[in-house]
Design a protein around this motif. Structure first.
Motif, mmCIF file in Angstrom:
data_model
loop_
_atom_site.group_PDB
_atom_site.id
_atom_site.type_symbol
_atom_site.label_atom_id
_atom_site.label_comp_id
_atom_site.label_asym_id
_atom_site.label_seq_id
_atom_site.Cartn_x
_atom_site.Cartn_y
_atom_site.Cartn_z
ATOM 1 N N LEU A 56 0.862 -1.260 -0.334
ATOM 2 C CA LEU A 56 0.050 0.068 0.037
ATOM 3 C C LEU A 56 0.693 1.536 0.515
ATOM 4 O O LEU A 56 2.055 0.636 0.772
ATOM 5 C CB LEU A 56 -1.018 0.335 1.272
ATOM 6 N N ASN A 57 0.506 1.927 -0.583
ATOM 7 C CA ASN A 57 1.497 3.069 -0.583
ATOM 8 C C ASN A 57 1.048 4.225 0.568
ATOM 9 O O ASN A 57 -0.459 3.839 1.101
ATOM 10 C CB ASN A 57 1.131 4.662 -1.998
ATOM 11 N N THR A 58 2.059 5.094 1.129
ATOM 12 C CA THR A 58 1.577 5.915 2.514
ATOM 13 C C THR A 58 0.940 6.702 2.190
ATOM 14 O O THR A 58 0.073 7.322 1.364
ATOM 15 C CB THR A 58 3.066 6.361 2.929
ATOM 16 N N PHE A 59 -0.299 6.950 3.310
ATOM 17 C CA PHE A 59 -1.634 7.644 3.589
ATOM 18 C C PHE A 59 -1.800 8.477 4.421
ATOM 19 O O PHE A 59 -1.271 7.708 5.922
ATOM 20 C CB PHE A 59 -2.849 6.728 2.916
ATOM 21 N N THR A 60 -2.530 9.473 5.139
ATOM 22 C CA THR A 60 -2.788 9.676 5.538
ATOM 23 C C THR A 60 -5.045 9.659 6.209
ATOM 24 O O THR A 60 -5.040 9.563 5.387
ATOM 25 C CB THR A 60 -2.874 11.265 6.594
ATOM 26 N N LEU A 61 -4.821 9.206 7.259
ATOM 27 C CA LEU A 61 -6.407 8.702 7.134
ATOM 28 C C LEU A 61 -6.677 9.865 6.809
ATOM 29 O O LEU A 61 -7.423 11.100 7.186
ATOM 30 C CB LEU A 61 -7.203 8.787 8.804
#
Length: 193
Positions: free
Chosen positions: A50-55
Motif C-alpha cells: 500500500l502507498n503511504t497515506f493519512t486518514l
C-alpha cells in the motif's frame, strides 16, 4: 482438513535462522530437512503493498449544510433596497436611530401589535431610521431531538417587518451595530410616505 502451504524463500531463510538458535528437546530429531547449498543472494527490498497515506486525505471537505441559516446571514443576503452609502453608515453605527422601541419581556402576542403601531406611527411622523430592540433570548434546556432556537422575538420580528401591514412601510432591515444592541436589535429603515 487444514492444508499445508510451502514457505517462500525469505520465510524459509527466516525459519532456518530461528531453528539454528533453538535447542532441541530430544536427542534424535523427528524431522530433519537437509539444507541445500544456496548461493548468498541479497534479498530485494520488499515493495510495500500500500502507498503511504493519512486518514481522510481523499475525503472531500464538504460544506456543512444548515437547514435554517443564521439570522445575520439571511439579513445580509437580502437585496439592498436603500442607498449603499447610507446602508454602510447605518451598519457601522454612524447613523443614530431617530426612534426606538424595546420589546424585551413581551410575548409574541403582545409584541406584534406594539410593533405595528410603532412602525406606522413613526412612518407617518416622517422618521426614517428606527431601532427595534428584541433582546437575544434566554437559553433554555434543549430536551428534544430538534434543536431549539434562542429568542422567539429575535427570529419573529424580521418576518413581521416583511409581512403586511408593515411590508410596504419598511425599506431595509439590518442587524444593529454593537453600540446600538448588536444581535439583540435591528435597524429598520422606513420608506418615505
Amino acid at each position: 482438513m487444514a492444508r499445508r502451504r510451502t514457505l517462500r524463500p525469505e520465510e524459509e531463510e527466516l525459519w532456518r535462522s530461528v531453528a539454528r538458535t533453538a535447542r532441541p528437546l530430544h536427542e534424535n530429531p523427528i524431522f530433519h530437512k537437509p539444507e541445500p547449498a544456496m548461493a548468498a543472494v541479497p534479498l530485494a527490498q520488499a515493495k510495500p503493498r500500500l502507498n503511504t497515506f493519512t486518514l481522510g486525505e481523499k475525503a472531500r471537505r464538504a460544506e456543512q449544510h444548515d437547514l435554517a441559516p443564521s439570522l445575520p446571514s439571511l439579513l445580509a443576503a437580502a437585496p439592498l433596497q436603500m442607498d449603499a452609502k447610507m446602508h454602510g453608515k447605518m451598519t457601522r453605527g454612524k447613523l443614530a436611530p431617530e426612534a426606538r422601541i424595546d420589546l424585551h419581556g413581551m410575548t409574541l402576542a403582545e409584541a406584534h401589535p406594539e410593533l405595528i403601531h410603532f412602525i406606522l406611527n413613526v412612518q407617518s411622523a416622517g422618521l426614517r431610521l428606527v431601532l427595534v430592540i428584541t433582546g437575544k433570548g434566554k437559553r433554555r434546556d434543549d430536551l428534544g431531538p430538534i434543536p431549539q432556537r434562542m429568542g422567539a422575538l429575535r427570529h419573529q420580528v424580521p418576518q413581521w417587518l416583511r409581512q403586511p401591514p408593515l411590508g410596504q412601510a419598511v425599506l431595509q432591515i439590518s442587524e444593529a451595530h454593537l453600540k446600538h444592541g448588536g444581535s439583540g436589535a435591528y435597524y429598520v429603515y422606513l420608506r418615505r410616505r
